[in-house]
Write a protein that holds these residues in place. Structure first.
Motif, PDB file in Angstrom:
ATOM      1  N   PHE A 215       0.702  -1.248  -0.179  1.00  0.00           N
ATOM      2  CA  PHE A 215      -0.173  -0.128   0.041  1.00  0.00           C
ATOM      3  C   PHE A 215       0.699   1.252   0.066  1.00  0.00           C
ATOM      4  N   GLU A 216       1.840   1.301  -0.828  1.00  0.00           N
ATOM      5  CA  GLU A 216       2.875   2.412  -0.834  1.00  0.00           C
ATOM      6  C   GLU A 216       2.122   3.659  -1.245  1.00  0.00           C
ATOM      7  N   ALA A 217       1.208   3.549  -2.495  1.00  0.00           N
ATOM      8  CA  ALA A 217       0.479   4.723  -2.835  1.00  0.00           C
ATOM      9  C   ALA A 217      -0.651   5.247  -1.542  1.00  0.00           C
ATOM     10  N   ALA A 218      -0.852   4.671  -0.515  1.00  0.00           N
ATOM     11  CA  ALA A 218      -2.069   4.928   0.364  1.00  0.00           C
ATOM     12  C   ALA A 218      -1.549   6.233   1.200  1.00  0.00           C
ATOM     13  N   VAL A 219      -0.149   6.364   1.247  1.00  0.00           N
ATOM     14  CA  VAL A 219       0.349   7.328   2.126  1.00  0.00           C
ATOM     15  C   VAL A 219       1.088   8.172   1.206  1.00  0.00           C
TER      16      VAL A 219
ATOM     17  N   LEU B  44       4.120   1.604  11.103  1.00  0.00           N
ATOM     18  CA  LEU B  44       4.857   1.159  10.434  1.00  0.00           C
ATOM     19  C   LEU B  44       6.224   1.688  11.231  1.00  0.00           C
ATOM     20  N   SER B  45       6.272   2.634  11.800  1.00  0.00           N
ATOM     21  CA  SER B  45       7.454   3.300  12.696  1.00  0.00           C
ATOM     22  C   SER B  45       7.679   2.873  13.948  1.00  0.00           C
TER      23      SER B  45
ATOM     24  N   PRO C 283       6.359  -8.688   5.427  1.00  0.00           N
ATOM     25  CA  PRO C 283       5.210  -8.409   6.387  1.00  0.00           C
ATOM     26  C   PRO C 283       4.877  -7.017   5.933  1.00  0.00           C
ATOM     27  N   ALA C 284       3.501  -6.616   5.727  1.00  0.00           N
ATOM     28  CA  ALA C 284       2.816  -5.488   5.487  1.00  0.00           C
ATOM     29  C   ALA C 284       3.270  -4.277   6.212  1.00  0.00           C
ATOM     30  N   TYR C 285       3.704  -4.518   7.676  1.00  0.00           N
ATOM     31  CA  TYR C 285       3.960  -3.618   8.511  1.00  0.00           C
ATOM     32  C   TYR C 285       5.362  -3.834   9.100  1.00  0.00           C
TER      33      TYR C 285
END
Length: 430
Positions: free
Chosen positions: A130-134, A214-215, A326-328
Motif C-alpha cells: 500500500f505504498e500509494a496509500a500515504v 510502520l514506525s 510483512p505489510a507492517y
C-alpha cells in the motif's frame, strides 16, 4: 525473461487509468527492473463505455470487481475503488483468500482494516502492499519499512494532506481568508465538493495511523488519532504566525514511548528554520527521526494520477521480483497494542487567538485565567477592532503541559468577554 506478472485492476478513475498509461509508457524499462514484464489482463469499473484516454478493450472486462479475485489469469489484484468498506474491502478479502497478492492506494481501508488484511496476507503467504496509500508518489512506506528498518523511530510527522497545504499556502501568499481559498481549490479540482475529510483532518489521520504502525511496530489505531483541521484558521492567524517567525501547516504527529502511543492531526505553527515550513502548495512531506540514522525528510507530490500510479507500479515491481515481506515491517503477531498516551502531559508552546470585547478589564481577565491554570505567557498582542467592535488577542505561551492551556481556555469558555470560540494551535519544536 520470466513469465509476466499478470495484473487485474479494480477502478479506472484518474489513478487506475494512470497505472495503465505508466505501464504502457515505461513497460520495457519496468520489465528490465522487475525481471519480467508486468501486464494488465483484466479490469473492472462502474462504466465500461466511459472514455478514459486509454484502450481498455484489450483487457478482460469484469462487471463485479470482487470477481477479479477469481480471475484465472491474474496473479495480483490492484484496488483503486476507494472507501474503507464496501466493494474495496470485499475485493481485498476475496483476493487474499484466493491466494493473490493485493496492492491498494486506499488509505481509509488500510487505516481501518489493515491489521486483519495483513493477517490474511501472511496466512496466504502473499503480498499486501500500500505504498500509494500515504503521500502519493513519495516512497515513505518503503523508506520506513526497509531503508530505516535498523532504527528505532522516535517520532514521525509531516504534512499529509495536499488540499489543506494548498489552502494554507494560498492564504499565506494572497492574504485571503479560508472560505475564499477553499472555493478556489474546489474550482481547480484540488478540493472535493464536500471537502470535510480533507479540511477536518480525517484524510491525514488515516495516513498518520499507517505511518505510526510502520514506525513503532504498533497495531494500527486510527480511532485513537486526535483529529483537528484547518476550518477555523483565518487570514489573521496566518499573518500573526508570519510576524512571529512561523508558518501555519496542518501536521500529523505520532510518537510512542513508555506512556503509550500519541497520534494527533492539528494545525501547527512551524518555525521558518524547519523544512516543513517551506513545503508549499499541494506538496506532501514526512519527517522520521531514527535513533541511528537521525532525521529523514521525504518530500514530493502527495496525489495525482502520475505520482500515485508510480507508487502502485513500484509495489507491482516488488511483487514481480518476489521482494515482499510483512505489510507492517514485522509479522502481525509482533505488532503491539499500545495505550493512548496522555496528551495533557506533553510539554510544548502554544499559540492562542481570542476574539474579545474591546473594554477595560478583558486583558486582566485573560491573564488571570492563564495564571490560575499555570500557563506562563511569553507574549500577548492586541490588534485593532473588527467590524463588530471586537478585538483580536494573540497569546504565545512559554513551554508547559498542554493540559494547562486547555484548562485556561475552559475557564474562559463561559466568559461574556469572548465574542467567538478560541483558536489554539501548537508550536512545532525543532
Amino acid at each position: 525473461m520470466s513469465e509476466p506478472l499478470r495484473v487485474a485492476i479494480a477502478g479506472l478513475g484518474t489513478v487506475g487509468a494512470g497505472v495503465i498509461r505508466l505501464l504502457d509508457a515505461n513497460g520495457e524499462l519496468i520489465a528490465r527492473r522487475a525481471g519480467r514484464p508486468i501486464e494488465v489482463v483484466a479490469v473492472s469499473a462502474r462504466d465500461r463505455s466511459k472514455d478514459r484516454g486509454v484502450d481498455i478493450d484489450r483487457f478482460d472486462w469484469v462487471d463485479d470487481p470482487t470477481a477479479l479475485a477469481r480471475h484465472p489469469g491474474a496473479d495480483v489484484v490492484v484496488e483503486l475503488v476507494g472507501g474503507a468498506d464496501g466493494p474495496a474491502l470485499a475485493l481485498a478479502r476475496a483476493a487474499l483468500d484466493a491466494g493473490k497478492s493485493f496492492v491498494t492506494a486506499n488509505k481509509a481501508m488500510i487505516a481501518h482494516h489493515g491489521f486483519s488484511l495483513a493477517e490474511a496476507a501472511e496466512k496466504a503467504d502473499v503480498a499486501l502492499k500500500f505504498e500509494a496509500a500515504v503521500a502519493g508518489g513519495i516512497p515513505v512506506i518503503k523508506g520506513l519499512r526497509e531503508g530505516a528498518a535498523a532504527n528505532a523511530i522516535t517520532r514521525v510527522y509531516g504534512i499529509l494532506n495536499g488540499t489543506c497545504n494548498y489552502i494554507l499556502s494560498k492564504m499565506e501568499s494572497d492574504g485571503s481568508d479560508f472560505d475564499a481559498v477553499l472555493s478556489e481549490a474546489q474550482a481547480l479540482g484540488y478540493a472535493e465538493a464536500d471537502p470535510s475529510f480533507d479540511i477536518d483532518g480525517v484524510d491525514a489521520a488515516h495516513k498518520l495511523s499507517i505511518l505510526a504502525s510502520l514506525s513503532f511496530g504498533t497495531r494500527p489505531a486510527f480511532d485513537d488519532v486526535a483529529t483537528g483541521g484547518v476550518r477555523h484558521v483565518v487570514a489573521a492567524d496566518i499573518a500573526e504566525a508570519a510576524a512571529l517567525g512561523y508558518r501555519v501547516r496542518l501536521v500529523g504527529m505520532a510518537e510512542a514511548d513508555a506512556g503509550g502511543l500519541f497520534q494527533r492531526v492539528h494545525p501547527y505553527l512551524v518555525p521558518l528554520r524547519h523544512p516543513l515550513a517551506h513545503v508549499s502548495d499541494s506538496i506532501n512531506a514526512v519527517v522520521a527521526e531514527g535513533n541511528y540514522v537521525g532525521r529523514l525528510f521525504f518530500q514530493g507530490a502527495g496525489a495525482g494520477d502520475g505520482p500515485t500510479a508510480s507508487a502502485v507500479v513500484a509495489d507491482l515491481i516488488d511483487i514481480a521480483r518476489g521482494e515482499f515481506g510483512p505489510a507492517y515491517a514485522m509479522p502481525v503477531e509482533s505488532l503491539t497494542a499500545q495505550p493512548v498516551a496522555d496528551s495533557g502531559e506533553r510539554r510544548g508552546r502554544a499559540y492562542v487567538r481570542l476574539m474579545v470585547q474591546d473594554r477595560v478589564g478583558v486583558l486582566a481577565e485573560i491573564a488571570a485565567a492563564m495564571r490560575d491554570a499555570g500557563v506562563s505567557i511569553e507574549s500577548l498582542i492586541q490588534r485593532g477592532a473588527a467590524a463588530d467592535g471586537s478585538v483580536m488577542v494573540v497569546i504565545v505561551t512559554h513551554e508547559g503541559p498542554e493540559r494547562c492551556v486547555a484548562q485556561a481556555l475552559e475557564k474562559l469558555s463561559g466568559s461574556p468577554s469572548l465574542t467567538g470560540a478560541p483558536m489554539w494551535m501548537y508550536i512545532l519544536g525543532e
